[in-house]
Design a protein around this motif. Sequence first.
Motif, short mmCIF file in Angstrom:
data_model
loop_
_atom_site.label_atom_id
_atom_site.label_comp_id
_atom_site.label_asym_id
_atom_site.label_seq_id
_atom_site.Cartn_x
_atom_site.Cartn_y
_atom_site.Cartn_z
N ILE A 286 -5.72 0.46 20.37
CA ILE A 286 -7.09 0.42 20.89
C ILE A 286 -7.35 1.65 21.76
N ARG A 287 -6.38 2.02 22.59
CA ARG A 287 -6.56 3.20 23.44
C ARG A 287 -6.72 4.46 22.60
N ASN A 288 -6.02 4.51 21.50
CA ASN A 288 -6.15 5.66 20.61
C ASN A 288 -7.56 5.75 20.03
N GLU A 289 -8.13 4.63 19.65
CA GLU A 289 -9.51 4.62 19.15
C GLU A 289 -10.50 5.05 20.23
N LEU A 290 -10.26 4.62 21.46
CA LEU A 290 -11.14 5.03 22.56
C LEU A 290 -11.09 6.54 22.78
N SER A 291 -9.92 7.12 22.59
CA SER A 291 -9.76 8.55 22.83
C SER A 291 -10.52 9.40 21.81
N LYS B 276 -25.60 5.63 13.33
CA LYS B 276 -25.65 5.95 11.89
C LYS B 276 -26.70 5.10 11.17
N ASP B 277 -26.30 4.04 10.49
CA ASP B 277 -27.26 3.28 9.70
C ASP B 277 -27.86 2.11 10.48
N ARG B 278 -27.61 2.04 11.77
CA ARG B 278 -28.11 0.93 12.56
C ARG B 278 -29.17 1.39 13.55
N LEU B 279 -30.05 0.47 13.94
CA LEU B 279 -31.00 0.74 15.00
C LEU B 279 -30.42 0.33 16.35
N VAL B 280 -30.02 -0.92 16.47
CA VAL B 280 -29.47 -1.38 17.73
C VAL B 280 -28.22 -2.25 17.58
N GLU B 281 -27.93 -2.74 16.38
CA GLU B 281 -26.84 -3.69 16.24
C GLU B 281 -25.47 -3.02 16.43
N GLY C 288 -13.62 9.13 21.12
CA GLY C 288 -15.01 9.30 21.52
C GLY C 288 -15.98 8.78 20.49
N GLU C 289 -16.97 9.59 20.16
CA GLU C 289 -18.02 9.15 19.24
C GLU C 289 -17.52 9.00 17.81
N ASN C 290 -16.35 9.49 17.51
CA ASN C 290 -15.81 9.41 16.15
C ASN C 290 -14.89 8.22 15.93
N GLY C 291 -14.67 7.42 16.96
CA GLY C 291 -13.78 6.27 16.83
C GLY C 291 -14.52 4.98 16.55
N MET C 292 -13.79 3.87 16.61
CA MET C 292 -14.37 2.55 16.39
C MET C 292 -15.34 2.15 17.49
N PHE C 293 -15.18 2.79 18.65
CA PHE C 293 -15.97 2.42 19.83
C PHE C 293 -16.68 3.66 20.36
#
Length: 576
Positions: free
Chosen positions: A515-520, A541-546, A522-527
């Motif tokens: 999880i920490r690796n995904e956080l690192s 990307k393809d979402r408005l707010v969800e 930034g905008e390209n990770g899961m979070f």
Amino acid sequence: MTIRSLTPSLLIALVLSITITSCNRKAHIYVYKSQENNFNFPEKELNLPSTGICFSGGGTRAMTSAIGQMKALDSLNLWSKVGYISSVSGGSWASSIFTYYQPTPNGPKNDSELLGTPLGAKQLTIAELEAPISVKRMTHVMTKNLTGKLLEYLLKGDLSRGLLEKPQDIWIDAVGATYLQPFGLYGGEKKYFTLNDSTAKSIVRRSPKLKLSVADFYVVHRQAEDVKRPYLIINSAVLAPAELLPLPKPDSMTGFNYSPLGVGLAKFQEISVNKEIEGIINYPVGGGFIEPYAMGGSAPIGATAPCGNVNHCATIELPTMHKFRLADAVGTSSAAFASTLAQSIPAEILSEVLARGSIIPEEPYWSVERPQIPAKPYRFADGGNLENYGIISLIQRKVKKIVVFINTSSPIDTTFVAGQSAPTAKTIDYDFYTLFADYKYEDFTANQIFSKEDFVNVFNQFKKCIRDSTTVLARVKTKTITNDWWGIPAGQEVEILWIYNYSVPKWEDQLNSTIRNELSKGENGMFPNFPHYSTMFPYMKDRLVELSPAMTKLLYELQFWNVFENGDTFQDFFKN
């Protein structure tokens, strides 16, 4: 059949038919009129604790954050000490569900199911985060497709949804269907909303021609094992009468409140719009409140008159085919697009949009201060277009202790030296610094209610928390400065606990390495940019707010921890 399939002559005939059959009905309503800056709030007889919680705007990021914060307040047994909730936009999505949710076959049966149970940072895994969220939890609706629902309503224009009655409901209905319906607060027969069965019975008794029953109202959630709800204030903004659109500039907006007992604005404002051809046009807003079910009705028939324990009573007419719903209040509070659409589109384009049914929310409205002026359609917008926290509504009510959850997407520039120069939008959330003397940002020119010294104090406390790698919060006792626009006097004492949405290394260190690796990333990770999720493009990307289930769960866990880990601070803050 859709609107697109109707011929002009058939469309006109259908509209005339609807108009003819929409007989008005007399209603006898309560009116709470202010006397200049001596405000008359409809909840004054409830003797509420002088404490409040503010849940800021910010779409699904703010809603998710608020749910985690609500759960922590519940776990700390603090809700019984809270008099008010004041909310904006995404904060209103969460707060309205928390305040009003009703039993449904597949929905939550109690607060425990509604707010969920955090697992704790050490127990989280990617598999757990990616798993679907139970439909019984409020966080489930973060993953629902508001974009798709909005496009469906925009493109189909289904007559069965009553769009010819009020085409400006497209956004409101999309929000209602996406967020409120799973909790029994939207869909089926339209309902009003009020405080409780007693206030509903009072309305039924006073206005027999409406042929209502208690079942025609959503009332505040009350269940033996669940906490007593604070008094909810949903904040939006008034743009202008519909006939004045497009607006030449945004500073014509003013605030608006929706609560279980009253809708309106405490402070009377006579707003001016400078039109290129017509010149300056003034229109009245505020000066008090009317009962929520009366919103959308005519101005009083004859004069208002003193009555009972309330300020005044009045007789109005309500349309047969329209009810002011909880969805109207919640949807309006989150209509962030409305201000831009009303002001930036050229007149010829806007006229075409309006002809087809603009999605800017609209409601017939009359000012309590000027009841002799007939009601006319006004356009409404997101409260965050004006003040994104809801704190000013509580300051107007002289609430003495306020917790403000700033669930923002804006980071803090820790290199900034407070007091040496004016902050900017790159320094900290502009909705925050524009609350302090002389600090302004674009349209936010009238919200200064605290001193510059207060800003320096709070900002430096925030910086210290960031250096200490823990929850970013600040606690201050202060006094207001004069603000004539909102009717706030100098010297009003208030204690505030500010909590700012920010990354917390002390918490993140407990997460597993994946999880920490995904956080690192930034905008390209899961979070993307956790916890400052953008609820608009480009990161969605393809979402408005969800949000994805993983994004939702991780933010919920952080915000629960931020409050619960600082439980001693919160407990001390709410001590009598």
